[in-house]
Design a protein around this motif. Structure first.
Motif, PDB file in Angstrom:
ATOM      1  N   ALA A  42       0.923  -1.192   0.001  1.00 41.60           N
ATOM      2  CA  ALA A  42      -0.053  -0.098   0.087  1.00 41.60           C
ATOM      3  C   ALA A  42       0.967   1.484  -0.058  1.00 41.60           C
ATOM      4  CB  ALA A  42      -0.900  -0.025   1.171  1.00 41.60           C
ATOM      5  N   ASN A  43       2.001   1.113   0.695  1.00 38.95           N
ATOM      6  CA  ASN A  43       2.877   2.380   0.675  1.00 38.95           C
ATOM      7  C   ASN A  43       3.723   2.542  -0.653  1.00 38.95           C
ATOM      8  OD1 ASN A  43       3.494   3.990   3.192  1.00 38.95           O
ATOM      9  ND2 ASN A  43       2.612   1.837   4.126  1.00 38.95           N
ATOM     10  N   ARG A  44       4.272   1.402  -1.098  1.00 32.41           N
ATOM     11  CA  ARG A  44       4.871   1.754  -2.429  1.00 32.41           C
ATOM     12  C   ARG A  44       4.141   2.000  -3.635  1.00 32.41           C
ATOM     13  NH1 ARG A  44       9.566  -1.918  -5.219  1.00 32.41           N
ATOM     14  NH2 ARG A  44       9.121  -1.463  -7.323  1.00 32.41           N
ATOM     15  N   TRP A  45       2.466   1.572  -3.370  1.00 33.17           N
ATOM     16  CA  TRP A  45       1.706   2.305  -4.283  1.00 33.17           C
ATOM     17  C   TRP A  45       1.928   4.018  -4.568  1.00 33.17           C
ATOM     18  CZ3 TRP A  45      -1.700   2.252  -8.242  1.00 33.17           C
ATOM     19  CH2 TRP A  45      -2.359   3.016  -8.372  1.00 33.17           C
ATOM     20  N   TYR A  46       2.133   4.587  -3.617  1.00 33.62           N
ATOM     21  CA  TYR A  46       2.256   6.071  -3.550  1.00 33.62           C
ATOM     22  C   TYR A  46       3.426   6.500  -4.387  1.00 33.62           C
ATOM     23  CZ  TYR A  46       2.760  10.986  -2.436  1.00 33.62           C
ATOM     24  OH  TYR A  46       2.682  12.378  -2.552  1.00 33.62           O
ATOM     25  N   TYR A  47       4.394   5.508  -4.647  1.00 33.89           N
ATOM     26  CA  TYR A  47       5.616   5.793  -5.348  1.00 33.89           C
ATOM     27  C   TYR A  47       5.150   5.280  -6.911  1.00 33.89           C
ATOM     28  CZ  TYR A  47      10.405   4.619  -7.275  1.00 33.89           C
ATOM     29  OH  TYR A  47      11.374   4.560  -8.065  1.00 33.89           O
ATOM     30  N   GLN A  48       4.493   4.376  -6.947  1.00 33.17           N
ATOM     31  CA  GLN A  48       4.073   3.614  -8.329  1.00 33.17           C
ATOM     32  C   GLN A  48       3.211   4.620  -9.108  1.00 33.17           C
ATOM     33  OE1 GLN A  48       6.513   0.706  -7.738  1.00 33.17           O
ATOM     34  NE2 GLN A  48       5.602   1.037  -9.762  1.00 33.17           N
ATOM     35  N   CYS A  49       2.527   5.343  -8.307  1.00 27.31           N
ATOM     36  CA  CYS A  49       1.420   6.070  -8.944  1.00 27.31           C
ATOM     37  C   CYS A  49       1.885   7.416  -9.170  1.00 27.31           C
ATOM     38  CB  CYS A  49       0.126   6.034  -8.399  1.00 27.31           C
ATOM     39  SG  CYS A  49      -0.125   7.206  -6.877  1.00 27.31           S
ATOM     40  N   VAL A  50       3.076   7.972  -8.652  1.00 22.57           N
ATOM     41  CA  VAL A  50       3.521   9.244  -9.222  1.00 22.57           C
ATOM     42  C   VAL A  50       4.690   9.263 -10.062  1.00 22.57           C
ATOM     43  CG1 VAL A  50       2.850  10.469  -7.137  1.00 22.57           C
ATOM     44  CG2 VAL A  50       5.218   9.600  -7.453  1.00 22.57           C
ATOM     45  N   LEU A  51       5.104   7.831 -10.441  1.00 19.96           N
ATOM     46  CA  LEU A  51       6.026   7.631 -11.631  1.00 19.96           C
ATOM     47  C   LEU A  51       5.813   8.503 -12.914  1.00 19.96           C
ATOM     48  CD1 LEU A  51       7.679   4.166 -10.890  1.00 19.96           C
ATOM     49  CD2 LEU A  51       8.813   6.509 -10.271  1.00 19.96           C
ATOM     50  N   PHE A 117       7.026  12.051   2.034  1.00 24.27           N
ATOM     51  CA  PHE A 117       7.991  12.801   2.103  1.00 24.27           C
ATOM     52  C   PHE A 117       9.204  12.390   1.055  1.00 24.27           C
ATOM     53  CE2 PHE A 117       7.122  14.068   6.674  1.00 24.27           C
ATOM     54  CZ  PHE A 117       6.027  14.827   6.415  1.00 24.27           C
ATOM     55  N   ALA A 118       9.602  11.007   1.074  1.00 22.84           N
ATOM     56  CA  ALA A 118      10.574  10.658   0.400  1.00 22.84           C
ATOM     57  C   ALA A 118      10.277  10.701  -1.127  1.00 22.84           C
ATOM     58  CB  ALA A 118      11.103   9.237   0.873  1.00 22.84           C
ATOM     59  N   SER A 214      14.862   5.378   2.584  1.00 20.26           N
ATOM     60  CA  SER A 214      14.032   6.116   3.303  1.00 20.26           C
ATOM     61  C   SER A 214      12.597   5.525   3.287  1.00 20.26           C
ATOM     62  CB  SER A 214      13.994   7.628   3.159  1.00 20.26           C
ATOM     63  OG  SER A 214      15.171   8.049   3.189  1.00 20.26           O
ATOM     64  N   MET A 215      12.028   5.282   2.203  1.00 18.94           N
ATOM     65  CA  MET A 215      10.941   4.606   1.910  1.00 18.94           C
ATOM     66  C   MET A 215      10.697   3.224   2.801  1.00 18.94           C
ATOM     67  SD  MET A 215       9.909   4.901  -2.282  1.00 18.94           S
ATOM     68  CE  MET A 215       8.729   3.773  -2.123  1.00 18.94           C
ATOM     69  N   LEU A 216      11.710   2.411   2.413  1.00 15.74           N
ATOM     70  CA  LEU A 216      11.688   1.248   3.383  1.00 15.74           C
ATOM     71  C   LEU A 216      11.854   1.430   4.890  1.00 15.74           C
ATOM     72  CD1 LEU A 216      13.480  -1.780   1.394  1.00 15.74           C
ATOM     73  CD2 LEU A 216      10.835  -1.104   1.726  1.00 15.74           C
ATOM     74  N   ASP A 217      12.741   2.227   5.278  1.00 13.12           N
ATOM     75  CA  ASP A 217      12.534   2.621   6.741  1.00 13.12           C
ATOM     76  C   ASP A 217      11.407   3.039   7.199  1.00 13.12           C
ATOM     77  OD1 ASP A 217      15.446   2.316   6.927  1.00 13.12           O
ATOM     78  OD2 ASP A 217      15.720   4.502   6.941  1.00 13.12           O
ATOM     79  N   ALA A 218      10.566   3.924   6.587  1.00 15.25           N
ATOM     80  CA  ALA A 218       9.330   4.475   6.839  1.00 15.25           C
ATOM     81  C   ALA A 218       8.299   3.229   6.950  1.00 15.25           C
ATOM     82  CB  ALA A 218       8.787   5.494   6.095  1.00 15.25           C
TER      83      ALA A 218
END
Lengths: 226, 226
Positions: A42-51, A117-118, A214-218
């Motif tokens: 669910a968190n990595r989704w945020y990354y995927q969807c702004v690429l 943030f990252a 940082s993403m994985l830390d969070a």
């Protein structure tokens, strides 16, 4: 520096790539709980969807039609040529496989502030830095192919409720990434011709490894909360 | 306001479109000297060549994949699917037809400061405003189809050294623009739902008519200099 020294310096950042992050190590070892897998997806989704927006920012800053033409494919890759297609959709499928509702992914309710943030820093980098630095930041692709191959095997072995089709994001991405890693490196080597440009490219890749780490830390912290 | 009032307000800005600018009127009347035509073509080149970057800025700011997918075609339209193709190349052909060397167009030596400021303001608008306003600013397309049809006829009649093939930018654009004008209007009407959004869309289109008008003002002055 010479092209080969420059390439060696870029490749030399591989140890900072998130492949070695403890959370990824536990993932590959089959040690993540279903809850942790959910929070991760669910968190990595945020990354995927702004690429796609990140890639469009690079195109927007680039005055060279030949680079724009080459880079455009990435937007199509993520967004798909039509609805229900593309990398974003494949990521949603993985989310469903680990037990998330589509809705709770789309509304981003699980996204941790540190992830936000990252990822925002990454998009902001692409919007505000010269296109060449933003392109160089994407060179983490050089390190991704091998890791993804292992991930598919390890996830199939260790999380029996995930099917090969659910991992389409990764299986599809493996070929793409090996190709893109080369193309991106070619662009960076061809256009970073001064020492300063080369150093900025190395710094950009270093910055990107920080973003991912940082993403994985969070994510790790957010998943441990419950 | 209702959709039909909103559309009427947008269409109501047609009198501010550059179709009625004195320079365009002289162009259609066959009254421009070769020098004036050259300065016009070389200056408008600056506008043509940043359009893909303007469109990429809109995509970069848009969180909706379906809009991004639709908008992507514009970048391909201008840049072409491969080198030597696309709207930008067709504009270069027109430049050559009016007697410019390719080199003196590409190095932008004839571009007047006023043209640069106006065009940069347009790109900056797309980069910094919400995507919906940037999309609305492109609604000058609604007014373009008819003007271009007239332009092709008038230029063929009045400037005998220009051939129909040299006007490929316009002949190709006529179909595209009639289609785009409709598609763009649909997006704006669908997504500008509050009164404030509608007013910002109208202001965006008004701003764009100012951009185009200022370009012609600056071109007219630059061409009169010699």
């Amino acid at each position: 520096m010479s092209s080969s020294d420059f390439i060696a310096a870029l490749r030399g950042l591989s140890h900072r790539y998130w492949g070695t992050h403890p959370f990824h190590q536990r993932m590959h070892g089959g040690e993540l709980s279903e809850h942790e897998l959910k929070i991760w997806a669910a968190n990595r989704w945020y990354y995927q969807c702004v690429l796609p927006q990140k890639d469009a920012a690079i195109i927007s800053n680039c005055p060279l039609p030949e680079i724009r033409r080459e880079w455009l494919d990435r937007i199509v890759y993520h967004d798909g040529a039509q609805a229900g297609d593309g990398g974003i959709e494949r990521w949603l499928r993985l989310c469903t496989a680990v037990g998330l509702d589509r809705e709770e992914v789309l509304d981003q309710r699980h996204v941790a502030p540190g992830v936000r943030f990252a990822v925002d820093a990454y998009v902001n980098f692409a919007r505000t830095k010269p296109w060449l630095e933003a392109v160089a930041s994407g060179l983490t692709e050089m390190f991704a192919g091998h890791l993804m191959q292992r991930r598919v095997a390890d996830m199939l072995a260790n999380y029996p409720w995930i099917a090969r089709e659910d991992l389409a994001y990764f299986t599809n991405r493996i070929d793409k990434v090996s190709g893109e890693g080369k193309g991106t490196l070619d662009i960076v080597v061809r256009h970073a011709v001064t020492r300063e440009q080369q150093e900025k490219a190395i710094a950009a890749l270093s910055f990107k490894t920080d973003v991912l780490w940082s993403m994985l830390d969070a994510i790790e912290r957010a998943a441990a909360k419950e």
